[in-house]
Design an enzyme around this catalytic site. Structure first.
Site, short mmCIF file in Angstrom:
data_model
loop_
_atom_site.label_atom_id
_atom_site.label_comp_id
_atom_site.label_asym_id
_atom_site.label_seq_id
_atom_site.Cartn_x
_atom_site.Cartn_y
_atom_site.Cartn_z
N GLN A 1 -89.09 96.48 38.18
CA GLN A 1 -89.52 96.18 39.55
C GLN A 1 -88.84 94.93 40.09
O GLN A 1 -88.87 93.88 39.45
CB GLN A 1 -91.04 96.00 39.61
CG GLN A 1 -91.53 95.89 41.05
CD GLN A 1 -93.00 95.52 41.16
OE1 GLN A 1 -93.40 94.45 40.74
NE2 GLN A 1 -93.79 96.41 41.73
N CYS B 1 -96.92 92.53 46.57
CA CYS B 1 -97.36 91.26 45.95
C CYS B 1 -97.86 90.29 47.02
O CYS B 1 -97.15 90.01 47.99
CB CYS B 1 -96.20 90.64 45.17
SG CYS B 1 -96.67 89.07 44.42
#
Ligand SMILES: Cc1cc2nc3c(=O)[nH]c(=O)nc-3n(C[C@H](O)[C@H](O)[C@H](O)COP(=O)(O)O)c2cc1C
Length: 377
Positions: free
Chosen positions: A83, A113
């Site tokens: 990622q 995030c």
């Protein structure tokens, strides 16, 4: 889809269950433990795909030790998603190529995030506020990646509005993104409240409406948030219609949760298919104390091997609380003394001695069982 292995681009997974990226928790050693825990008294699989922590493409390209440690993978850790986070399309694209050249089965872009360090530089879930930029990044990564390496994106429902994900998901699949994962919370929510399955369903329906008739097949949507056991996994699949389920925090204390969630789907599938002649498929049994201690021992040994003593000691001291939770069974003596001895262990020999003593029946207290169970829920 209940019991149907996931296809992401050209990659066919063994199941439809994914281990979530959880920064500082789901390192290489833990990922291997989750994969191996899927085989406890069971041979039909569990973890379909695991993922690294979020990685800085600039760090990978510069060869920073920290980034290289986070990106580390091996043959026991396949298939693996790597990622990336960031906001500069060219750098993200170069990072994607780096990942593909260093063992990534799948490359994922972080669009969920909420941490300041990431969003202040316009990365992570900040990309949900700038759809054009998010799409440019995905398009650049897709162009740069070899065709056989799928590109996926993991997002939240939106920054503050929980209705942003369907439109973004549809734009992303248009530029070649091959799976979308949705955590059913907004960024503003962080981890508060519960994951909104009805909102995840809206993403599933939007992507299915758009891609359902594509010759290459519909683009899968993976539901994420608050799945911790077979019941919540089946609820996620049924209520959202999603193609796969990603599990994060639930795996930290129960790394065999993928085995159980896959078994439940197969059992459910058989129930649905009915038929008196169908062979009976049983749920695998709860792991024994011996099996759980063996998993903790394996986790510790792998960390020592991969990252050395300093790292392994730091991690086992801070993770023992999570990993030992299932050892606190109703009606048994408190395991607090065991956790405390591991937390205070001076070196690997002391950790090993604590594991052995626990297995021999020691390091148990009295009177704290209720407290421990409360901590474990
Ligand atoms: C400590 C922590 C670290 C996380 N790190 C990442 C990360 O690096 N990348 C990411 O996409 N999501 C990250 N997440 C979010 C998880 O992948 C997941 O979306 C979230 O925990 C909800 O799923 P769960 O309820 O199964 O845990 C993190 C979550 C936590 C609690």
């Amino acid at each position: 889809m209940v019991g149907k292995p996931l296809q992401i681009g050209s990659v066919r997974l063994a199941t439809n269950l994914l281990l979530a990226p959880i920064a500082r928790y789901c390192d290489l050693a833990f990922r291997v433990v989750c994969r191996e825990a899927s085989t406890l008294d069971w041979d039909r699989g569990g973890v379909g795909l695991a993922c690294t922590d979020l990685l800085s493409p600039a760090g990978l390209l510069r060869g920073t030790q920290h980034s290289l440690d986070l990106a580390r993978t091996n043959d026991l850790d396949k298939p693996i998603g790597m990622q990336l986070y960031g906001a500069v399309p060219e750098v993200m694209a170069q990072g994607a190529v780096w990942a593909a050249e260093h063992g990534a089965t799948v490359v994922d872009i972080n669009m969920g995030c909420p941490v300041d360090k990431v969003t202040k530089k316009d990365g992570g879930s900040k990309l949900m506020c700038d759809m054009e930029k998010a799409v440019r990044i995905a398009a650049a990564c897709r162009r740069a990646l070899p065709k056989h390496v799928p590109l996926t994106c993991k997002m939240r429902l939106g920054w503050s509005c929980p209705d942003d994900a369907p439109a973004l998901a549809c734009r992303l699949v248009d530029v070649g993104v091959e799976a979308i994962t949705v955590h059913g919370r907004t960024t503003d929510q962080r981890f508060k409240g519960t994951a909104d399955r009805a909102k995840i369903r809206q993403v599933v329906e939007a992507v299915r409406a758009k891609t359902g008739r594509w010759p290459s097949g519909p683009i899968p949507v993976i539901g994420n948030g608050d799945v911790t056991d077979p019941t919540s996994c089946l609820a996620m699949l049924r209520e959202t219609g999603c193609d796969g389920v990603m599990i994060g925090r639930g795996a930290l204390s129960h790394p065999w949760v993928f085995r159980d969630c896959w078994a439940a789907q197969l059992v459910e599938g058989m129930d649905l298919g009915a038929g008196a002649d169908a062979p009976e498929l049983q749920m695998p049994p709860e792991p024994t104390d011996e099996q759980i201690i063996a998993l903790i021992r394996r986790y510790f040994a792998l960390m020592l091997d991969y990252r050395g003593e300093h790292y392994a000691m730091h991690m086992i001291r801070s993770r023992i609380s999570w990993m030992a939770r299932p050892l606190q069974r109703p009606g048994t003596a408190s395991i607090k003394p065991f956790k405390e001895v591991v937390r205070l262990a001076a070196d690997p020999v002391a950790v090993e001695a604590a594991l052995a003593e626990f297995l021999a029946g020691g390091l148990r207290g009295v009177g704290h069982e209720a407290e421990d169970l409360a901590e474990a829920t």
